[in-house]
Design an enzyme around this catalytic site. Structure first.
Site, PDB file in Angstrom:
ATOM      1  N   CYS A 192     -30.866 -29.908  52.024  1.00 48.56           N
ATOM      2  CA  CYS A 192     -30.123 -29.794  50.867  1.00 48.56           C
ATOM      3  C   CYS A 192     -30.332 -30.654  49.481  1.00 48.56           C
ATOM      4  O   CYS A 192     -30.435 -30.104  48.413  1.00 48.56           O
ATOM      5  CB  CYS A 192     -28.585 -30.560  51.132  1.00 48.56           C
ATOM      6  SG  CYS A 192     -27.335 -30.599  49.861  1.00 48.56           S
TER       7      CYS A 192
ATOM      8  N   LYS B  70     -29.447 -25.713  42.346  1.00 53.36           N
ATOM      9  CA  LYS B  70     -28.457 -25.890  41.024  1.00 53.36           C
ATOM     10  C   LYS B  70     -29.138 -26.370  39.975  1.00 53.36           C
ATOM     11  O   LYS B  70     -28.666 -26.078  38.807  1.00 53.36           O
ATOM     12  CB  LYS B  70     -27.246 -26.869  41.557  1.00 53.36           C
ATOM     13  CG  LYS B  70     -26.563 -26.295  42.756  1.00 53.36           C
ATOM     14  CD  LYS B  70     -26.332 -25.052  42.858  1.00 53.36           C
ATOM     15  CE  LYS B  70     -25.490 -24.458  44.468  1.00 53.36           C
ATOM     16  NZ  LYS B  70     -26.843 -24.404  45.384  1.00 53.36           N
TER      17      LYS B  70
ATOM     18  N   ALA C 169     -40.045 -37.352  65.396  1.00 54.64           N
ATOM     19  CA  ALA C 169     -39.369 -38.164  66.634  1.00 54.64           C
ATOM     20  C   ALA C 169     -39.288 -37.009  67.678  1.00 54.64           C
ATOM     21  O   ALA C 169     -39.133 -35.628  67.403  1.00 54.64           O
ATOM     22  CB  ALA C 169     -37.934 -38.528  66.358  1.00 54.64           C
TER      23      ALA C 169
ATOM     24  N   GLY D 252     -32.122  -9.691  51.253  1.00 56.79           N
ATOM     25  CA  GLY D 252     -31.118 -10.481  51.527  1.00 56.79           C
ATOM     26  C   GLY D 252     -30.151 -10.860  50.416  1.00 56.79           C
ATOM     27  O   GLY D 252     -30.385 -11.646  49.554  1.00 56.79           O
TER      28      GLY D 252
ATOM     29  N   ILE E 241     -27.679 -17.734  49.123  1.00 58.02           N
ATOM     30  CA  ILE E 241     -29.021 -18.154  48.896  1.00 58.02           C
ATOM     31  C   ILE E 241     -29.812 -16.907  47.887  1.00 58.02           C
ATOM     32  O   ILE E 241     -30.286 -17.373  46.876  1.00 58.02           O
ATOM     33  CB  ILE E 241     -29.836 -18.597  49.808  1.00 58.02           C
ATOM     34  CG1 ILE E 241     -29.026 -19.558  50.731  1.00 58.02           C
ATOM     35  CG2 ILE E 241     -31.124 -18.919  49.432  1.00 58.02           C
ATOM     36  CD1 ILE E 241     -29.951 -19.967  51.892  1.00 58.02           C
TER      37      ILE E 241
ATOM     38  N   GLU F   5     -30.462  -5.305  50.439  1.00 59.83           N
ATOM     39  CA  GLU F   5     -29.511  -5.802  51.464  1.00 59.83           C
ATOM     40  C   GLU F   5     -29.184  -4.953  52.291  1.00 59.83           C
ATOM     41  O   GLU F   5     -28.912  -3.782  52.320  1.00 59.83           O
ATOM     42  CB  GLU F   5     -28.227  -6.301  50.621  1.00 59.83           C
ATOM     43  CG  GLU F   5     -27.105  -6.503  51.446  1.00 59.83           C
ATOM     44  CD  GLU F   5     -27.425  -7.880  52.485  1.00 59.83           C
ATOM     45  OE1 GLU F   5     -26.884  -7.590  53.779  1.00 59.83           O
ATOM     46  OE2 GLU F   5     -27.789  -8.620  52.134  1.00 59.83           O
TER      47      GLU F   5
ATOM     48  N   ARG G  89     -30.469 -18.795  57.767  1.00 59.81           N
ATOM     49  CA  ARG G  89     -31.277 -19.853  58.263  1.00 59.81           C
ATOM     50  C   ARG G  89     -31.160 -20.227  59.827  1.00 59.81           C
ATOM     51  O   ARG G  89     -30.019 -19.787  60.276  1.00 59.81           O
ATOM     52  CB  ARG G  89     -30.669 -21.252  57.513  1.00 59.81           C
ATOM     53  CG  ARG G  89     -31.166 -21.138  55.992  1.00 59.81           C
ATOM     54  CD  ARG G  89     -30.550 -22.545  55.150  1.00 59.81           C
ATOM     55  NE  ARG G  89     -31.365 -23.418  56.013  1.00 59.81           N
ATOM     56  CZ  ARG G  89     -32.552 -24.004  55.228  1.00 59.81           C
ATOM     57  NH1 ARG G  89     -33.091 -23.212  54.098  1.00 59.81           N
ATOM     58  NH2 ARG G  89     -33.244 -24.978  55.802  1.00 59.81           N
TER      59      ARG G  89
ATOM     60  N   HIS H 260      -3.409 -29.029  29.889  1.00 58.64           N
ATOM     61  CA  HIS H 260      -3.731 -27.777  28.996  1.00 58.64           C
ATOM     62  C   HIS H 260      -4.640 -28.274  27.786  1.00 58.64           C
ATOM     63  O   HIS H 260      -4.391 -29.213  27.316  1.00 58.64           O
ATOM     64  CB  HIS H 260      -2.593 -27.465  28.348  1.00 58.64           C
ATOM     65  CG  HIS H 260      -2.603 -26.118  27.300  1.00 58.64           C
ATOM     66  ND1 HIS H 260      -3.065 -24.823  27.810  1.00 58.64           N
ATOM     67  CD2 HIS H 260      -2.612 -26.171  25.996  1.00 58.64           C
ATOM     68  CE1 HIS H 260      -3.103 -24.094  26.878  1.00 58.64           C
ATOM     69  NE2 HIS H 260      -3.027 -24.794  25.826  1.00 58.64           N
TER      70      HIS H 260
END
Length: 464
Positions: free
Chosen positions: A44, A53, A120, A184, A188, A207, A272, A443
């Protein structure tokens, strides 16, 4: 020589699920170790939500300045068109990422979490070996929280490399491709495709399903589709990618015709998949649900004191879901009674315009069971003052017909992502239409559309 660390909690993965779990464990006084082979922040922060973004923001600014230079806007004129240096844009984006990743490291230190960099691999359910250039570290824990995240899906006939890129490479391109094909049309692909179109690339989207953003209802995506048409983005819906060609990408259209689309880059964004390989899952005796680790409502796996969170446990693959699960698991380990049962998880698509969907949608309910109120941004003063009133945007509220309890909110419009918290809060707190209608909204703000949509559902909207 192998060094051994014994700890109460071992967290594997430093993304928004793992680092939040580790920080909360530390806050609760639990001796905690976090292992991650990448920069702190996970997909992320490093190569997903945050950098995308940042690119979207830069592309919107570039497009706005281009409009001003092309003929003026709001009485503002420029003598020359802007010039894009994508490498500088990427460097700025990386600065944002570095700052946030460094912030995560500070937060972990503050919570007294020990961070062990490296990969790990588990030898049994509670023990792993972390391999580093300087040697191995063995970690033994009472509790293990698995937060290994996900990676882009690779198509067998479009392997990543050369012209074919994933979202990771797309966010670090050294220069702007003249022709970009996106395979796609999920969130994303649509976010990145829209950003590159704003920057000046000729974008084509392919798509397999019959509409863009297939997880959203048709009315929500209409303004996005109109924007794509206005920008000249080519769409091939119900079409199949076949493979690379000499010029770019070969596809099969909905009519069964083979078409060769020229492309400098082919961005594959077909989904993903969880990271289940390479860290010793087979040694942990974990039950699976297809490709995901099976968990209960507490995020417990089938192995005692082994927990799994985030993308590893299934849809929705969203950072905020992973964080919520991580925080919950930490508190359960510390003795709290918690379960993961959100009334709604907000989904946001940062296209142009943005889309928000929270809770139940119109396609999920029967007519007569609900009341629906919809208010257009064309009648909202704040939207009009930002030149966003003619984009087809709106806020829609869905409530039960018998109790008026709000069960769904959807919206599309400029900066509408910033209202997602208010929408989700209303559903989580069990608000009824009368609650939203009775709140005094500032407002002029976009939030007034939430108020007016609720009034519309009650049958007495003021401004339409």
């Amino acid at each position: 020589m192998t060094n051994t660390i014994k700890t109460r909690v071992l967290v594997v993965g430093g993304g928004p699920g793992g680092y939040v779990a580790a920080i909360r464990c530390g806050q609760l006084g639990l001796d905690t170790v976090l292992v991650d082979a990448d920069r702190l922040g996970g997909t992320c922060l490093i190569r997903g939500c945050i950098p995308s973004k940042a690119l979207i923001h830069a592309s919107a600014l570039f497009e706005e300045i281009t409009h001003v230079a092309d003929g003026g806007r709001f009485g503002i004129h420029l003598a020359d068109k802007p010039r894009l240096d994508l490498a500088e844009t990427v460097a700025w984006k990386e600065g944002v990422v570095d700052r946030l990743s460094g912030g995560v490291a500070v937060l972990l230190r503050r919570a007294k979490v020990k961070v062990v960099p490296g990969w790990a691999r588990f030898t049994d359910a509670k023990s792993c070996i972390v391999t580093k250039p300087e040697g191995e570290t063995r970690i033994v824990a009472e509790h293990v929280i698995l937060a290994t995240g996900s990676v882009p899906v690779e198509l067998p006939f479009l392997k990543f490399g050369g012209k074919v890129i994933s979202s990771t490479e797309a966010l670090s391109l050294p220069d702007l491709p003249d022709r970009l094909v996106v395979v796609g049309a999920g969130y994303i692909g649509m976010e990145l495709g829209s950003a590159f179109a704003r920057l000046g690339a000729a974008v084509t989207i392919v798509e397999a399903q019959g509409q863009i953003l297939p997880l959203y209802d048709v009315k929500l995506i209409e303004p996005v589709r109109a924007w794509l048409d206005e920008k000249g983005v080519a769409l091939h819906l119900a079409a199949k990618a076949i493979g690379q060609s000499a010029a770019g990408l070969e596809i099969e259209t909905s009519a069964g015709k083979r078409v060769d689309i020229p492309a400098d880059r082919i961005l594959v964004t077909v989904g993903r998949k969880p990271v289940v390989a390479g860290w010793g899952l087979e040694e942990m005796s974990l039950a699976m649900d297809g490709g995901y680790v099976r968990v209960d409502e507490h995020c417990r796996t089938s192995t005692t004191n082994v927990w799994a969170i985030g993308d590893l446990v299934g849809e929705p693959m969203l950072a905020h879901k992973a964080s919520a699960q991580g925080e919950m698991v930490a508190e359960i380990i510390a003795g709290a009674r918690r379960r993961f049962a959100p009334a709604a998880i907000p989904a946001v698509c940062f296209t142009e315009p943005e889309i928000v969907a929270v809770g139940i949608g119109p396609d999920d309910v029967e007519t007569g069971d609900v009341v629906i109120g919809q208010f257009p941004f064309a009648a909202n003063g704040r939207a009009l003052s930002m030149a966003a009133g003619d984009m087809g945007g709106f806020v829609r509220v869905i409530a039960r017909a018998d109790t008026h309890r709000v069960i769904g909110v959807q919206a599309v419009g400029l900066h509408i992502s910033e209202l997602s918290t208010a929408f989700c809060q209303a559903i989580e707190m069990g608000a009824v239409l009368e609650d939203i209608a009775g709140i005094i909204h500032a407002h002029p703000t976009l939030g007034e559309a939430f108020h007016e949509a609720s009034l519309k559902a009650l049958g007495h909207a003021i401004h339409i």
